[in-house]
Scaffold this active site. Structure first.
Site, mmCIF file in Angstrom:
data_model
loop_
_atom_site.group_PDB
_atom_site.id
_atom_site.type_symbol
_atom_site.label_atom_id
_atom_site.label_comp_id
_atom_site.label_asym_id
_atom_site.label_seq_id
_atom_site.Cartn_x
_atom_site.Cartn_y
_atom_site.Cartn_z
ATOM 1 N N CYS A 46 0.736 -1.197 -0.148
ATOM 2 C CA CYS A 46 -0.045 0.046 0.038
ATOM 3 C C CYS A 46 0.884 1.223 -0.063
ATOM 4 C CB CYS A 46 -1.006 0.059 1.261
ATOM 5 S SG CYS A 46 -2.115 -1.428 1.295
ATOM 6 N N THR A 47 1.927 1.268 0.690
ATOM 7 C CA THR A 47 2.899 2.413 0.761
ATOM 8 C C THR A 47 3.518 2.445 -0.753
ATOM 9 O OG1 THR A 47 3.387 1.858 3.029
ATOM 10 C CG2 THR A 47 4.955 3.297 1.868
#
Length: 155
Positions: A46-47
């Protein structure tokens, strides 16, 4: 609930965003919208995905396109995530999961033999009339933001 398909009108939403305030899909009428759903703030995939969209944000803006990320995390979590990674894309919080369900991305998943409910990483490209132009299900992060940008440019 029926799966949303290409050509369908994207469900509107009105949800809290990072930094305060609210975001609704209807406020971007006349612009294309990239809506990326992701499982959890500050996890590896997600980062990487959020950073990739942030790095290309100027190019999306030049193509008259808004990029919105959505997860079930709280606004407070989004704020920390934004500060930690210097993100500039809009992050919207759907703690009630109503929008995640409306888009069909809140699904049963399994890991290590146990099943649980979670977000299936999915991206929707909406045209300027709010119709679904393209859907990327089960996104693999590497190169994804670039693929989406190419699809935006082809609109």
């Amino acid at each position: 609930m029926a799966e949303l398909g290409v050509g369908a009108h994207a469900p509107d939403f009105d949800l809290p965003r990072d930094g305060g305030g609210r975001v609704s899909l209807s406020q971007f009428e006349g612009k294309a919208v990239v809506l990326f759903f992701y499982p959890k703030d500050d996890t590896t995939g997600c980062t990487a995905e959020s950073i990739a969209f942030t790095q290309l944000e100027q190019e999306f803006a030049a193509a008259d396109t808004v990029v919105i990320g959505m997860s079930p995390d709280s606004v407070k979590s989004h704020d920390k995530f934004v500060r930690k990674h210097n993100l500039s894309v809009l992050l919207v919080s759907d703690e009630e999961k109503t929008t995640l369900e409306a888009y069909g991305v809140w699904k049963e998943k399994s890991m290590y033999g146990r099943t649980y409910m979670g977000v299936e990483r999915t991206t929707f490209l909406l045209d300027k009339e709010g119709r679904i132009e393209k859907i990327w299900p089960k996104v693999k992060v590497a190169g994804h933001a670039e693929d989406v940008l190419n699809a935006v440019r082809a609109l």
